[in-house]
Design a protein around this motif. Sequence first.
Motif: not given
Length: 158
Positions: A131-149
């Motif tokens: 469904h998604a491939t997401l970069p998570v190499h920073s706290r901000t990008l990890f936050g985007d992953f959290d929002v996506c989930l």
Amino acid sequence: ANKLGRDPRDAPPWINSNAGLINELAAQAAAPKAAFASSTSAVSPILTLEEYEAAINRATEANRIAAFKFYSQGCRACLTIKPFYEKMSESPMSDFVDFYEIDASAARVLCHYANIKPTPVVHVYTKGELHATLPVHSRTLFGDFDVCLRAMVLNNWS
């Protein structure tokens, strides 16, 4: 091509059928190192394509989301997001999501099938499909992953 990887089940035949390459990658695989792996039982390690497929199938049969974090030993960004991933795996989100991790140093064949280059990256599956491939190499990008989930859970995986 997605620079964050592909579903490893969709690896092209020139990779799948190249026994020499697969054997070479397997021989180069390092042993997993506990210092880099998640310390919680809420995150399961995956080393092979067969384990990966089984995890996707279990999630699909249980109507759950499957999240796979690809990381590298010694990667500073990977170590930075490790506690966030662990915390998420132990949160109420675990009622809807199965959390896995793949050590790119130990699962070299699987990572080659998935065409993983940068780490850390998360692949999210719903209903058996990537469904998604997401970069998570920073706290901000990890936050985007959290929002996506969270959005996927609220929208019943769509």
